[in-house]
Scaffold this active site. Sequence first.
Site, PDB file in Angstrom:
ATOM      1  N   SER A 106      -2.790  -3.598   9.904  1.00  0.00           N
ATOM      2  CA  SER A 106      -3.284  -2.899  10.972  1.00  0.00           C
ATOM      3  C   SER A 106      -2.598  -3.325  12.507  1.00  0.00           C
ATOM      4  O   SER A 106      -2.469  -4.613  12.268  1.00  0.00           O
ATOM      5  CB  SER A 106      -4.695  -2.578  11.018  1.00  0.00           C
ATOM      6  OG  SER A 106      -5.264  -1.995  11.925  1.00  0.00           O
ATOM      7  N   ARG A 351       2.437   0.597   6.823  1.00  0.00           N
ATOM      8  CA  ARG A 351       1.383   1.603   6.214  1.00  0.00           C
ATOM      9  C   ARG A 351       1.215   2.855   6.809  1.00  0.00           C
ATOM     10  O   ARG A 351       1.505   2.771   7.994  1.00  0.00           O
ATOM     11  CB  ARG A 351      -0.062   0.863   6.298  1.00  0.00           C
ATOM     12  CG  ARG A 351      -1.141   1.276   5.534  1.00  0.00           C
ATOM     13  CD  ARG A 351      -0.912   1.346   3.909  1.00  0.00           C
ATOM     14  NE  ARG A 351      -1.948   1.367   3.395  1.00  0.00           N
ATOM     15  CZ  ARG A 351      -2.438   2.891   2.676  1.00  0.00           C
ATOM     16  NH1 ARG A 351      -1.765   4.067   3.101  1.00  0.00           N
ATOM     17  NH2 ARG A 351      -3.371   3.104   2.081  1.00  0.00           N
ATOM     18  N   THR A 387     -10.522   0.842  12.480  1.00  0.00           N
ATOM     19  CA  THR A 387     -11.431  -0.038  11.773  1.00  0.00           C
ATOM     20  C   THR A 387     -12.852  -0.027  12.019  1.00  0.00           C
ATOM     21  O   THR A 387     -13.903  -0.022  11.017  1.00  0.00           O
ATOM     22  CB  THR A 387     -10.891  -1.489  12.224  1.00  0.00           C
ATOM     23  OG1 THR A 387      -9.636  -1.662  12.031  1.00  0.00           O
ATOM     24  CG2 THR A 387     -11.784  -2.616  11.283  1.00  0.00           C
ATOM     25  N   CYS A 538      11.250   6.313   4.019  1.00  0.00           N
ATOM     26  CA  CYS A 538      10.538   4.934   3.123  1.00  0.00           C
ATOM     27  C   CYS A 538      11.066   3.716   3.855  1.00  0.00           C
ATOM     28  O   CYS A 538      12.289   3.494   4.011  1.00  0.00           O
ATOM     29  CB  CYS A 538      11.130   4.898   1.774  1.00  0.00           C
ATOM     30  SG  CYS A 538      10.624   3.480   0.729  1.00  0.00           S
ATOM     31  N   CYS A 561       8.205  -1.299  -3.395  1.00  0.00           N
ATOM     32  CA  CYS A 561       7.184  -0.392  -2.648  1.00  0.00           C
ATOM     33  C   CYS A 561       6.215  -1.310  -1.999  1.00  0.00           C
ATOM     34  O   CYS A 561       5.694  -2.308  -2.396  1.00  0.00           O
ATOM     35  CB  CYS A 561       6.559   0.380  -3.807  1.00  0.00           C
ATOM     36  SG  CYS A 561       5.163   1.472  -3.083  1.00  0.00           S
ATOM     37  N   CYS A 564       2.817   1.920   1.000  1.00  0.00           N
ATOM     38  CA  CYS A 564       2.605   2.651   2.571  1.00  0.00           C
ATOM     39  C   CYS A 564       2.080   4.107   2.294  1.00  0.00           C
ATOM     40  O   CYS A 564       1.468   4.512   3.217  1.00  0.00           O
ATOM     41  CB  CYS A 564       3.824   2.651   3.578  1.00  0.00           C
ATOM     42  SG  CYS A 564       5.106   3.728   3.208  1.00  0.00           S
ATOM     43  N   CYS A 567       5.940   8.338   1.172  1.00  0.00           N
ATOM     44  CA  CYS A 567       6.774   9.001   0.183  1.00  0.00           C
ATOM     45  C   CYS A 567       5.838  10.368  -0.331  1.00  0.00           C
ATOM     46  O   CYS A 567       5.959  11.406  -0.432  1.00  0.00           O
ATOM     47  CB  CYS A 567       7.306   8.635  -0.933  1.00  0.00           C
ATOM     48  SG  CYS A 567       6.306   7.771  -2.149  1.00  0.00           S
TER      49      CYS A 567
END
Length: 592
Positions: A106, A351, A387, A538, A561, A564, A567
């Site tokens: 984050s 992310r 958050t 991606c 990968c 995130c 895709c």
Amino acid sequence: MMLKFASIFSKSASGYNLSRRIYPYSQNALSFSKSHFANSRVLNSRYFCTAPEQRESIHYDVVIVGAGPAGLSAAIRLKQMCIEKGADLSVCVVEKGGEVGAHILSGNVFEPRALDELFPQWKQQQAPISTPVSSDKFWFLTKNRAISLPSPFDNKGNYVISLSQLVRWMGEKAEELGVEIYPGFAASEILYDANNKVIGIGTNDMGISKDGSKKENFQRGVEVKGRVTLLAEGCRGSLSEKIMKKYKLREKGGAEHQTYALGIKEVWEIHEQKHQPGTVLHTLGWPLDHKTYGGSFLYHMKDKQISIGLVVALNYQNPFMNPYEEFQKLKHHPAIKPLLEGGTVIQYGARTLNEGGIQSIPYPVFPGGAIIGCSAGFLNVPKIKGTHTAMKSGMLAAEATFGALHEGLGMDTYWDALRNSWIWQELYKARNYRPAFEYGLIPGLALSGLEHYIFRGRHPITLKHGKPDHEATNAAQLHSPIDYPKADGVLSFDVPTSLHRSNTNHDHDQPPHLRLRDPKIPELTNLPVYAAPETRYCPARVYEYVGEQSQLKLQINAQNCLHCKACDIKDPKQNIEWTVPEGGGGPGYSVM
């Protein structure tokens, strides 16, 4: 004698370390000593049962999927209520990351409102929150200029933090209260009873090769059953999405589709004389075009570290746009480049995040449990913060869960509590900012300016979102390819270099967790119509087309990968299904 696979934590200066050991247990009961699971208690209500050819089963009062801010807040609040009310509920948290915090990424300018409620003495308890915001800047970027604008953010009383470090601290606090946390175990399926009620989750089998055969280290998955199951998987949680569809929770809550953005981030260590702890900068404009919503952030953390990142809304139209490359361009801007020069990249990650706001929140309660945190979507877009709202949602769900298990109330009280909480007040006031940018950057700035300075959330109209993100992608023939500069290896980097900094790791010999619903669509549709957008959206080079030009085939490099979920969201035909890989795989963030 039977066997149970458990995750064991050992404390170190850097946080939690995961190891797996095999323990014997009896059919009637299982107990751990403190050496088996540091600082946790095991209640008599926990037991395993098994039968030939069936998975082992462990029972708790409450099962939580995901050791992020929402999941851990829920677990902690449940245990606090047990202390307050003299009750004893067993609480288990299952986490797919190899360590608590390993998959947490984050910005993060942290608003401590929810933490103040959860741990009023967090400062005395040495929470890793020590850098208060010292200045707030807002720039509009052109290719060569940075135009200072009045800052719409009010970050007074907030802190620049690493969320992955805060989550590790929360994990320790949860354990001290008796919560059992199992990192390295991926929840791959929902368990139902005969009445279609959720009764827990199943973890995936470990030690299966790509061809489906069992390897020497094969371990059968485990059923983790609970009287209540809380899903705290984060944005676009795979189980949460299935639950929403099965029980039609969006329709029940009158919610629109969710809309998303992709955040790409690096943490740098810069020269001490350039470092200004607590300085916060947000930008709009370049390098993104005026039809694409997004912006960058640059936060000065402690210890000469800064967080820098680019957030790109996934409803962008141009299939040739590459968010990763746009981020590399950003770092060469004349107003940003001098700060980074001479510095070193420590970590990289990416992310997705929810941007739908209050319009896109589904009804969060299903038979047997509830959806909390970013799995439901509580991000406050104009604040660029989620958050504190995710934590509060977990706390409210915990209170509803306690009421259901200890006082005979219904889980629907969670929905009522949400709508009567400061989360709802906050998101209602913020509801028109994100959809205002459906009309482009300049109209969006004008509308959001009116909303911020004049209406202040009181406008009688609630704007709607446009097309779902995957439908927003135009055919390639409507756009021209974008020629991105080659990485210089100083400020900008190629994907393999960045991936190495994310500490991403998967066992190569396992079934791919990225699955094509129709294996023909990439070659028949994505490549000829959209110019292979999966090779660009991606941020980890998972997807690439290989072979002769006339016979290109999609190759999926699942080991790259970052989890995130871009895709799963952006594929034009929704042909890619993101499922969990073996537990413990994926990125290994420590300062994100």
